[in-house]
Design a protein around this motif. Structure first.
Motif, PDB file in Angstrom:
ATOM      1  N   VAL A   1       0.846  -1.194   0.000  1.00 46.94           N
ATOM      2  CA  VAL A   1       0.000   0.000   0.000  1.00 46.94           C
ATOM      3  C   VAL A   1       0.878   1.239   0.000  1.00 46.94           C
ATOM      4  CG1 VAL A   1      -2.003  -1.007   1.138  1.00 46.94           C
ATOM      5  CG2 VAL A   1      -0.128  -0.137   2.516  1.00 46.94           C
ATOM      6  N   PRO A   2       0.325   2.343  -0.547  1.00 47.06           N
ATOM      7  CA  PRO A   2       1.087   3.596  -0.499  1.00 47.06           C
ATOM      8  C   PRO A   2       1.269   4.032   0.962  1.00 47.06           C
ATOM      9  CG  PRO A   2      -1.075   3.936  -1.517  1.00 47.06           C
ATOM     10  CD  PRO A   2      -0.994   2.502  -1.173  1.00 47.06           C
ATOM     11  N   ASP A   3       2.296   4.828   1.197  1.00 48.15           N
ATOM     12  CA  ASP A   3       2.575   5.297   2.562  1.00 48.15           C
ATOM     13  C   ASP A   3       1.407   6.050   3.168  1.00 48.15           C
ATOM     14  OD1 ASP A   3       4.975   4.220   2.528  1.00 48.15           O
ATOM     15  OD2 ASP A   3       6.121   6.086   2.291  1.00 48.15           O
ATOM     16  N   SER A   4       0.861   6.933   2.356  1.00 53.05           N
ATOM     17  CA  SER A   4      -0.134   7.837   2.907  1.00 53.05           C
ATOM     18  C   SER A   4      -1.424   7.745   2.098  1.00 53.05           C
ATOM     19  CB  SER A   4       0.432   9.261   2.849  1.00 53.05           C
ATOM     20  OG  SER A   4      -0.452  10.119   3.484  1.00 53.05           O
ATOM     21  N   VAL A   5      -2.552   7.575   2.779  1.00 54.04           N
ATOM     22  CA  VAL A   5      -3.832   7.494   2.067  1.00 54.04           C
ATOM     23  C   VAL A   5      -4.898   8.293   2.797  1.00 54.04           C
ATOM     24  CG1 VAL A   5      -3.451   5.197   1.054  1.00 54.04           C
ATOM     25  CG2 VAL A   5      -4.532   5.407   3.286  1.00 54.04           C
ATOM     26  N   LEU A   6      -5.982   8.548   2.050  1.00 57.33           N
ATOM     27  CA  LEU A   6      -7.157   9.190   2.624  1.00 57.33           C
ATOM     28  C   LEU A   6      -8.299   8.185   2.616  1.00 57.33           C
ATOM     29  CD1 LEU A   6      -8.832  11.789   3.440  1.00 57.33           C
ATOM     30  CD2 LEU A   6      -9.322  12.010   0.994  1.00 57.33           C
ATOM     31  N   VAL A   7      -8.903   7.961   3.766  1.00 58.08           N
ATOM     32  CA  VAL A   7     -10.114   7.121   3.809  1.00 58.08           C
ATOM     33  C   VAL A   7     -11.261   7.954   4.374  1.00 58.08           C
ATOM     34  CG1 VAL A   7      -8.898   4.909   4.037  1.00 58.08           C
ATOM     35  CG2 VAL A   7      -9.547   6.176   6.096  1.00 58.08           C
ATOM     36  N   GLN A   8     -12.465   7.616   3.942  1.00 58.03           N
ATOM     37  CA  GLN A   8     -13.646   8.325   4.427  1.00 58.03           C
ATOM     38  C   GLN A   8     -14.753   7.315   4.667  1.00 58.03           C
ATOM     39  OE1 GLN A   8     -13.815  11.098   0.997  1.00 58.03           O
ATOM     40  NE2 GLN A   8     -13.336  12.711   2.450  1.00 58.03           N
ATOM     41  N   GLY A   9     -15.504   7.511   5.720  1.00 57.78           N
ATOM     42  CA  GLY A   9     -16.561   6.537   5.995  1.00 57.78           C
ATOM     43  C   GLY A   9     -17.303   6.874   7.263  1.00 57.78           C
ATOM     44  N   TRP A  10     -17.930   5.838   7.826  1.00 52.44           N
ATOM     45  CA  TRP A  10     -18.759   5.992   9.021  1.00 52.44           C
ATOM     46  C   TRP A  10     -18.171   5.182  10.167  1.00 52.44           C
ATOM     47  CZ3 TRP A  10     -20.228   5.570   4.057  1.00 52.44           C
ATOM     48  CH2 TRP A  10     -20.962   6.637   3.537  1.00 52.44           C
ATOM     49  N   VAL A  11     -18.179   5.774  11.328  1.00 51.70           N
ATOM     50  CA  VAL A  11     -17.602   5.117  12.499  1.00 51.70           C
ATOM     51  C   VAL A  11     -18.519   3.986  12.948  1.00 51.70           C
ATOM     52  CG1 VAL A  11     -16.964   5.433  14.933  1.00 51.70           C
ATOM     53  CG2 VAL A  11     -16.480   7.244  13.238  1.00 51.70           C
ATOM     54  N   ARG A  12     -17.937   2.801  13.084  1.00 47.26           N
ATOM     55  CA  ARG A  12     -18.714   1.677  13.620  1.00 47.26           C
ATOM     56  C   ARG A  12     -18.578   1.651  15.144  1.00 47.26           C
ATOM     57  NH1 ARG A  12     -20.390  -2.300   9.956  1.00 47.26           N
ATOM     58  NH2 ARG A  12     -21.444  -1.114   8.342  1.00 47.26           N
ATOM     59  N   THR A  13     -17.338   1.730  15.623  1.00 48.97           N
ATOM     60  CA  THR A  13     -17.134   1.825  17.067  1.00 48.97           C
ATOM     61  C   THR A  13     -15.877   2.649  17.307  1.00 48.97           C
ATOM     62  OG1 THR A  13     -15.765  -0.161  17.100  1.00 48.97           O
ATOM     63  CG2 THR A  13     -18.099  -0.458  17.603  1.00 48.97           C
ATOM     64  N   LYS A  14     -15.749   3.137  18.533  1.00 48.17           N
ATOM     65  CA  LYS A  14     -14.534   3.853  18.923  1.00 48.17           C
ATOM     66  C   LYS A  14     -14.250   3.552  20.379  1.00 48.17           C
ATOM     67  CE  LYS A  14     -14.482   7.860  20.263  1.00 48.17           C
ATOM     68  NZ  LYS A  14     -14.409   9.256  20.731  1.00 48.17           N
ATOM     69  N   ARG A  15     -12.978   3.336  20.677  1.00 46.15           N
ATOM     70  CA  ARG A  15     -12.572   3.150  22.070  1.00 46.15           C
ATOM     71  C   ARG A  15     -11.494   4.175  22.368  1.00 46.15           C
ATOM     72  NH1 ARG A  15      -9.590  -1.354  22.701  1.00 46.15           N
ATOM     73  NH2 ARG A  15      -9.670  -1.900  20.497  1.00 46.15           N
ATOM     74  N   ASP A  16     -11.609   4.864  23.486  1.00 45.50           N
ATOM     75  CA  ASP A  16     -10.588   5.863  23.858  1.00 45.50           C
ATOM     76  C   ASP A  16      -9.753   5.336  25.010  1.00 45.50           C
ATOM     77  OD1 ASP A  16     -11.635   7.850  22.090  1.00 45.50           O
ATOM     78  OD2 ASP A  16     -13.253   8.199  23.540  1.00 45.50           O
ATOM     79  N   SER A  17      -8.449   5.546  24.922  1.00 47.37           N
ATOM     80  CA  SER A  17      -7.624   5.338  26.109  1.00 47.37           C
ATOM     81  C   SER A  17      -6.891   6.659  26.341  1.00 47.37           C
ATOM     82  CB  SER A  17      -6.647   4.182  25.894  1.00 47.37           C
ATOM     83  OG  SER A  17      -5.670   4.575  24.953  1.00 47.37           O
ATOM     84  N   LYS A  18      -6.009   6.693  27.316  1.00 49.77           N
ATOM     85  CA  LYS A  18      -5.335   7.970  27.617  1.00 49.77           C
ATOM     86  C   LYS A  18      -4.545   8.493  26.439  1.00 49.77           C
ATOM     87  CE  LYS A  18      -4.494   8.956  32.429  1.00 49.77           C
ATOM     88  NZ  LYS A  18      -4.394   7.691  33.188  1.00 49.77           N
ATOM     89  N   ALA A  19      -3.757   7.592  25.841  1.00 49.85           N
ATOM     90  CA  ALA A  19      -2.807   8.060  24.839  1.00 49.85           C
ATOM     91  C   ALA A  19      -3.355   8.066  23.413  1.00 49.85           C
ATOM     92  CB  ALA A  19      -1.546   7.196  24.905  1.00 49.85           C
ATOM     93  N   PHE A  20      -4.382   7.279  23.157  1.00 46.89           N
ATOM     94  CA  PHE A  20      -4.920   7.244  21.778  1.00 46.89           C
ATOM     95  C   PHE A  20      -6.343   6.691  21.741  1.00 46.89           C
ATOM     96  CE2 PHE A  20      -1.820   3.821  22.533  1.00 46.89           C
ATOM     97  CZ  PHE A  20      -2.674   2.731  22.593  1.00 46.89           C
ATOM     98  N   SER A  21      -6.958   6.818  20.540  1.00 44.60           N
ATOM     99  CA  SER A  21      -8.280   6.216  20.313  1.00 44.60           C
ATOM    100  C   SER A  21      -8.168   5.203  19.180  1.00 44.60           C
ATOM    101  CB  SER A  21      -9.290   7.282  19.898  1.00 44.60           C
ATOM    102  OG  SER A  21      -9.469   8.213  20.934  1.00 44.60           O
TER     103      SER A  21
END
Ligand code: 4AD
Ligand code: MG
Length: 455
Positions: free
Chosen positions: A15-35
């Motif tokens: 895959v290329p180094d850098s890409v753009l994706v767009q879509g809908w969030v299915r789930t998200k989990r947050d911790s202190k340092a990242f999501s």
């Protein structure tokens, strides 16, 4: 940067180094340092796992506000996934919120009933199941065109509005115009005579088969039958090949070949979605499709089928008697219990079939055929057509049809008539067969059934 579909990323070796994706969030989990964000763009069943560090610019404004259903644009690096199951994940470099989802977004949790999902038909394509169904629907439509085009069939666009009742069952929706609250009828009728939504493109298809030899139609058809079953819809799509210089034998052969082709195409091109159905909808699905692809089907005459059903010792709700239609329970007995495979029943009594079918030499039956499959029953209905002028006229009279109304159809027998045959495949029944989904309402984007035309 242009958007890369998630399907393309997940199926890539590199895959290329850098890409753009767009879509809908299915789930998200947050911790202190990242999501961790699970993003879906509908291009495939799988989500892309995205890691967004808390130090990202805009983290608090964008990422922390993301909830299930929100839409988002993410730029980032694709890196080998540390988790199981997926090759790649994304390390976000920029997250842009496109649209928040309000708190009452209905697809929060898994395990909604199909009835509930039907009531939100505008949102259900975003669920795993319906995303998969409608991707398979698209693929099967493409494969049907490919099947016929590869074999030299021309696609004919038969009309949706028609004055003829092909099946003679009187199950048509009338097309009218209005003058205020008044329906315009009689001399005011828009087309000068009663017109209806078509129940089948066959009769018009026959005119083109007797010119281009091999044609097919693929379009919506409408039936005002008041059936509340899981296999009937008021609006459904039908594929109707019509073949000149062809008899019933060739017709049955083409139907079988097509079903095998479509099973094979789905197995090859929809494997992720089929695996999902196999796991959550119908555990025997893939095995059944492989069987259909690899093994021969059965054929039996109507007369022999009636004998077989009578002698089966099975208790049926509806009677089995020569001259009566086979009911769904009988069709399912033949395919599921007796033959355990798709089965074509042919040569039906002429009294229970439409006027256009070809009379057999026995004088009692017509050259009709129904292809039945396990789990559903009839998926294809077809016949050799009556190409002999005098016999067609007799049939029309026997069915109380006004010959003047069908003069164009009769003309085909007056000018260079040829033996010809065809069939109709119910597109939604095929989709039920290929996905294992048991209700026709769940393979149609916006189903129309008696009492229901929402959306
Ligand atoms: O058997 P049918 O009524 O045949 C015809 O219309 C012929 N004119 C076809 C032809 O010979 N060209 O319908 C064909 C198929 C059925 O086998 C079934 O799969 C599907 O169309 N079908 C329906 N699908 C969903 N809802 C309904 N109400 C359907 N009625 C028929
Ligand atoms: Mg039929």
């Amino acid at each position: 940067m242009t958007r890369t579909p998630i399907a393309q990323i997940l199926s890539s070796e590199e895959v290329p180094d850098s890409v753009l994706v767009q879509g809908w969030v299915r789930t998200k989990r947050d911790s202190k340092a990242f999501s961790f964000i699970e993003l879906n763009d509908g291009s495939c069943l799988s989500n892309l796992q995205i890691v967004a560090d808390a130090v990202l610019p805009g983290y608090e404004d964008a990422v922390l506000h993301l909830t299930t259903g929100a839409s988002v644009s993410v730029e980032g690096k694709i890196v080998p996934s540390r988790g199981k199951g997926q090759k790649w994940e994304m390390q976000a470099t920029e997250v842009t919120l496109l649209g928040l989802a309000e708190e009452d977004f209905p697809l929060q949790k898994k395990g909604h009933s199909m009835e509930f999902l039907r009531s939100i038909a505008h949102l259900r394509p975003r669920s795993n199941l319906f995303g998969a169904v409608f991707r398979v629907r698209s693929r099967m439509a493409y494969a049907i065109h490919q099947f016929f085009q590869d074999r030299g069939f021309f696609w004919v666009h038969t009309p949706i509005i028609t004055a003829s009742d092909c099946e003679g069952a009187g199950e048509m929706f009338r097309v009218v115009t209005m003058d205020g609250d008044e329906i315009k009828l009689g001399d005011d009728e828009f087309f000068g005579k009663p017109s209806y939504l078509t129940v089948s493109g066959q009769l018009e298809g026959e005119t083109f088969a007797t010119a281009l030899s091999n044609i097919y139609t693929f379009g919506p058809t409408f039936r005002a039958e008041n059936s509340h079953t899981s296999r009937h819809a008021s609006e459904f799509w039908m594929i109707e090949p019509e073949i000149a210089f062809c008899d019933l034998e060739g017709d049955m052969g083409l139907a079988e070949e097509m079903l095998k082709y479509l099973a094979s195409d789905a197995l090859e091109n929809c494997s992720e979605d089929l695996n999902f159905f196999n796991r959550f909808v119908d555990k025997g699905l893939i095995e059944r499709l492989e069987f259909v692809r690899d093994r021969d089907f059965q054929r039996i005459s109507y007369t022999d089928a009636v004998e077989l059903l009578k002698e089966s010792g099975e208790k049926f709700e509806y009677p089995v008697e020569y001259g009566l239609n086979l009911q769904s329970e009988h069709e399912r007995y033949l395919t599921e219990t007796h033959f355990e495979c798709p089965t074509t029943v042919f040569n039906y009594p002429k009294e229970i079939k439409p006027f256009y079918m070809r009379k057999n030499d026995d004088g009692k039956t017509v050259a009709a055929m129904d292809l039945l499959v396990p789990g559903i029953g009839e998926i294809v209905g077809g016949s050799q057509r009556e190409e002999r002028l005098d016999l067609l006229r007799e049939n029309m009279a026997a069915h109380d049809l006004d010959e003047a109304e069908y003069s164009w159809y009769v003309d085909l027998r007056r000018y260079g008539t040829v033996p010809h045959a065809g069939f109709g495949l119910g597109f939604e029944r095929l989709l039920m067969f290929v996905t294992g989904v048991t209700n026709i309402r769940d393979v149609i984007p916006f189903p129309r059934t008696p009492g229901s035309a929402e959306f």
